[in-house]
Write a protein that holds these residues in place. Structure first.
Motif, PDB file in Angstrom:
ATOM      1  N   PHE A 481       0.891  -1.170   0.000  1.00  0.00           N
ATOM      2  CA  PHE A 481       0.000   0.000   0.000  1.00  0.00           C
ATOM      3  C   PHE A 481       0.923   1.212   0.000  1.00  0.00           C
ATOM      4  CE2 PHE A 481      -2.713   3.326   1.385  1.00  0.00           C
ATOM      5  CZ  PHE A 481      -4.006   2.947   1.041  1.00  0.00           C
ATOM      6  N   ILE A 482       1.070   1.830  -1.129  1.00  0.00           N
ATOM      7  CA  ILE A 482       2.146   2.781  -1.314  1.00  0.00           C
ATOM      8  C   ILE A 482       1.865   4.143  -0.702  1.00  0.00           C
ATOM      9  CG2 ILE A 482       1.349   3.545  -3.579  1.00  0.00           C
ATOM     10  CD1 ILE A 482       5.013   3.072  -2.411  1.00  0.00           C
ATOM     11  N   GLY A 483       0.610   4.603  -0.722  1.00  0.00           N
ATOM     12  CA  GLY A 483       0.296   5.930  -0.219  1.00  0.00           C
ATOM     13  C   GLY A 483       0.662   7.007  -1.226  1.00  0.00           C
ATOM     14  N   CYS A 484      -0.033   8.133  -1.169  1.00  0.00           N
ATOM     15  CA  CYS A 484       0.148   9.181  -2.186  1.00  0.00           C
ATOM     16  C   CYS A 484       1.550   9.778  -2.170  1.00  0.00           C
ATOM     17  CB  CYS A 484      -0.884  10.284  -1.982  1.00  0.00           C
ATOM     18  SG  CYS A 484      -2.599   9.723  -2.149  1.00  0.00           S
ATOM     19  N   GLY A 485       2.122   9.992  -0.961  1.00  0.00           N
ATOM     20  CA  GLY A 485       3.435  10.619  -0.878  1.00  0.00           C
ATOM     21  C   GLY A 485       4.514   9.810  -1.559  1.00  0.00           C
ATOM     22  N   CYS A 517      -5.397   6.590   1.066  1.00  0.00           N
ATOM     23  CA  CYS A 517      -5.927   6.014   2.306  1.00  0.00           C
ATOM     24  C   CYS A 517      -7.102   6.816   2.842  1.00  0.00           C
ATOM     25  CB  CYS A 517      -4.827   5.939   3.372  1.00  0.00           C
ATOM     26  SG  CYS A 517      -4.276   7.557   3.983  1.00  0.00           S
ATOM     27  N   GLY A 518      -7.249   8.057   2.403  1.00  0.00           N
ATOM     28  CA  GLY A 518      -8.398   8.870   2.796  1.00  0.00           C
ATOM     29  C   GLY A 518      -8.185   9.724   4.021  1.00  0.00           C
ATOM     30  N   ILE A 519      -7.003   9.655   4.635  1.00  0.00           N
ATOM     31  CA  ILE A 519      -6.771  10.448   5.842  1.00  0.00           C
ATOM     32  C   ILE A 519      -6.881  11.958   5.565  1.00  0.00           C
ATOM     33  CG2 ILE A 519      -5.101  11.041   7.636  1.00  0.00           C
ATOM     34  CD1 ILE A 519      -6.389   8.335   8.058  1.00  0.00           C
ATOM     35  N   THR A 555       0.866   6.986   8.460  1.00  0.00           N
ATOM     36  CA  THR A 555      -0.508   7.481   8.444  1.00  0.00           C
ATOM     37  C   THR A 555      -1.392   6.555   7.618  1.00  0.00           C
ATOM     38  OG1 THR A 555       0.346   9.730   8.627  1.00  0.00           O
ATOM     39  CG2 THR A 555      -1.953   9.493   7.993  1.00  0.00           C
ATOM     40  N   CYS A 556      -0.866   6.090   6.493  1.00  0.00           N
ATOM     41  CA  CYS A 556      -1.599   5.115   5.688  1.00  0.00           C
ATOM     42  C   CYS A 556      -1.787   3.808   6.454  1.00  0.00           C
ATOM     43  CB  CYS A 556      -0.855   4.834   4.381  1.00  0.00           C
ATOM     44  SG  CYS A 556      -0.814   6.223   3.231  1.00  0.00           S
TER      45      CYS A 556
END
Length: 722
Positions: A481-485, A517-519, A555-556
């Motif tokens: 799950f890579i995450g946007c950053g 992830c939607g955070i 955070t993700c």
């Protein structure tokens, strides 16, 4: 806080007073040491779990316990009045004063009297109210309100206090602490003897005795309760405890967590009116609802009434340390103040300050009542968004773009090309940055003090297919799950993780159906889009045949492990899938160390390179991961130079540093950079792309020689150097 303009001005005023931030930082640093010493040999986690259970029992049995308290207090000769709101409570005290022909009330510290604006109500009725707590007296003389629940005048300097005392006494006073305390003692002593009524708060309302408990560091509460003929107790209904045993348990936690003391100077137990030389005295107990019952009834927010008002959430808050309490809260301050303002004063009064929280979870980690303050604040942001909206920009970005994964990724690619004229390479770094923006009005908040990372020319999701993985008989197959950053800004972190995992016999797959992830969406109060994004990613990883789900963004990791489950709990189609994905999810460093035992298997060259380590907020306080990255770095040949307060926030907070409060973020980041520089390390490692955005950007302007890098990248470099 009246409105957005007033809120903004109060922030600007605070930021223009650097001495305030310096003083609060000095206090915060000293507090952490004192608190650690105070809890040495004790199990804080066990103590706060026990306290949470005690407070929850009070909530469940509150009507029964309140009836017990009233019956037992009246049996002891006290008179009890239940006020539905602060207006009724004030009226009771004013009517009592008129009945007794009282013109002067001596008060000890009572936050609920601040909540009720009691002093102003008494003044309007022609009754003098004298604050006898040193901090409260200083604030009263200054015409201000407290900036801290335990230390009301912590925002003031001794020179300011000397000026106030000089004006009050008509004599020039020295700004020496000892001298100022002597002046206060002399001036305040006569107030107790001149008062017709003494008023105190209460730390405890003991149900099975009908008595009260007071925990103070000054003797003024005892004097207010005993010298005047009438004693008024002014307290919220949530101060109920079942018995003395519960109250004593709280006294073990309260001073340690509030000020780092083993015990306060005075602990006073009073049942009924205190007799004096045979003179008949009275005790009136005014118990105030004022929104507390509504808070008890709120399933999402009710844990806030576990609060014992230690003020620790302010002591460790990076925002509070930057701008002080008059910005961050209304009557009550810091994280708890946001919540109480929403229920005691109304959501309209709290809508601006819900944005003050940066989401670092420091408050949650230190709370002695185990209140998840950040989670409650996020819920309130959702309420604010539902009631008042979140603005056109966020509406378009979240609901119009982020929901549509293909559109989102297409726009990111387009932005990567359009940004090219604004970017340049940093010396010694392959990553391009935006050092200046052409829009002058944005420069101050965005690029005057930091470099902004450019969007990567090729995202990780587009690079993944070209990564050759040679893993025979893999021990595990993991989904990333890579995450946007890491996907769009630092794809090299994902590439490095694949290299490290392959080196240790693990195969990596990348489910392309995953989304943000939607955070960021949740932190803006858009719960609907948050649910939508959670479904997309749960679907992607449910369909992937993987043993674990790993992320390089804490955070993700929190989002997948906790928030996905909570967001989809009421959806029969997705709840179980979310739970399964959650149970497989780990932070990448935790997986490397706790599953693969990588620190025993990685053997990089003995670089002797000095590295300092920044603990990302959601990694340490959200995922309880902090030992693992250090073990991995040490085993790979790096020497760690620990920085002071390594887990203090870097100032990022997602959209906080760009849209909500970039100027507050700037100061928090500067503080962090100063701490990093003092270690003398040439590299600062971290495990969060968000922290990399903030610290790379700040370092680029302030300390370009210090390298900011993800731990996983350093591990990959060590493998290359084997």
């Amino acid at each position: 806080m009246a409105d957005a303009a007033q809120y903004k001005k109060s922030i600007e005023d605070a930021l223009n007073n650097p001495k305030l931030s310096e003083a609060l930082h000095l206090f915060g640093d000293a507090y952490l040491i004192a608190r650690e010493n105070a809890f040495r040999g004790l199990d804080f986690e066990e103590m706060r779990t026990d306290l949470a259970k005690i407070k929850d029992e009070v909530r469940i049995r509150r009507k029964e316990l309140l009836a017990d308290f009233i019956r037992n207090a009246e049996a002891a000769g006290s008179r009890v009045f239940i006020a539905k709101d602060t207006k009724e409570a004030n009226e009771y005290v004013i009517n009592l004063a008129k009945q007794k022909k009282a013109k002067h009330i001596a008060k000890s510290k009572s936050m609920v009297s601040e909540e009720a604006h009691l002093n102003k109500a008494l003044e309007r009725a022609g009754i003098k109210a004298s604050e006898t707590d040193l901090g409260e007296w200083i604030v009263q003389l200054a015409g201000q309100r407290p900036s801290h629940m335990v230390m009301p005048a912590i925002h003031m300097f001794k020179e300011e206090v000397a000026e106030l005392f000089s004006k009050e006494t008509g004599k020039k006073q020295s700004p020496e602490i000892k001298s100022l305390v002597e002046v206060a003692r002399e001036e305040l002593r006569k107030e107790y003897f001149n008062a017709d009524i003494g008023l105190t708060g209460a730390n405890f309302l003991v149900a099975d005795t009908g008595g009260i408990g007071l925990v103070t560091n000054e003797g003024n509460a005892r004097l207010c309760a005993t010298l005047p003929k009438v004693h008024v107790v002014f307290a919220g209904i949530h101060k109920l405890v079942r018995n003395m045993e519960d109250a004593i348990k709280i006294t073990r936690l309260l001073p340690r967590n509030a000020t780092g003391q083993l015990l306060t100077s005075y602990i006073t137990w009073i049942r009924g009116a205190v007799p004096s030389h045979g003179e008949r005295k009275e005790q009136h107990i005014v118990l105030i609802d004022g929104g507390r019952e509504a808070l008890y009834e709120s399933e999402e927010c009710r844990d806030a009434l576990r609060c014992i008002q230690c003020g620790a959430c302010a002591n460790v808050c990076p925002v509070y340390q930057t701008v002080g309490g008059h910005v961050f809260g209304s009557i009550y301050i810091s994280a708890i103040g946001i919540i109480l303002a929403a229920f005691y004063e109304g959501l309209d009064k709290a809508k601006e300050i819900t944005r003050a929280c940066i989401g670092c979870r420091s408050c949650t980690a230190v709370c002695p009542s185990k209140i998840d303050l950040e989670e409650i604040i996020l819920h309130l942001r959702g309420e604010v968004t539902r009631e008042y909206g979140m603005g056109a920009v966020k509406n378009i970005a979240f609901k119009g773009i982020m929901k549509n994964r293909d559109l989102f990724h297409t726009m990111i690619k387009a932005a990567a090309k359009l940004q090219r004229p604004l970017t340049q390479k940093k010396a010694g770094d392959s990553v391009r940055v935006i050092r200046h923006l052409p829009m002058h009005f944005m420069a101050k908040d965005f690029t005057e003090w930091r470099d902004l990372p450019s969007i990567a020319a090729e995202s990780f999701r587009d690079r993944f297919a070209s990564i050759e993985q040679r893993v025979e008989n893999p021990k595990y197959t993991v989904g990333l799950f890579i995450g946007c950053g890491a996907d769009f800004v630092y794809p090299e972190v994902g590439v490095s993780l694949v290299k490290v995992l392959n080196h240790l016999g693990v195969e990596v797959v990348f489910p392309r159906g995953q989304n943000c992830c939607g955070i960021p969406v949740l932190y803006s109060g858009d719960m609907e889009t948050g649910v939508y994004l959670a479904r997309q990613s749960v679907k992607a990883f449910s369909e992937a045949d993987v043993d674990y789900v790993l992320s390089v963004c804490p955070t993700c990791t929190m989002g997948v492990k906790r928030d996905f489950v909570e967001r989809l709990a009421d959806d029969p189609q997705w709840a179980e899938k979310a739970r399964i994905v959650s149970e497989k999810t780990m932070d990448a460093s935790a997986f490397l160390e706790n599953v693969l035992d990588a620190s025993q298997r990685l053997r990089g060259s003995d670089t002797h390179k000095n590295v300092t380590y920044h603990d990302s907020c959601h990694l340490k306080r959200g995922n309880n991961v902090w030992r693992e990255p250090r073990a991995l770095l040490k085993s790979s040949g790096y020497t760690i130079e620990e920085m002071k307060n390594s887990d203090r926030c870097c100032g990022f907070g997602g959209t906080y540093s760009f849209l909500s409060h970039p100027q507050i973020s700037k100061q928090i980041t500067r503080d962090k950079i100063e701490t990093i520089v003092k270690t003398g390390a040439e590299t600062v490692a971290m495990d969060c792309p968000g922290c990399m955005i903030m610290l790379k950007g700040g370092m680029g302007k302030a300390e370009p020689s210090i390298r900011c890098v993800h731990t996983i990248e350093l591990l990959a470099e060590a493998i290359d150097n084997e």
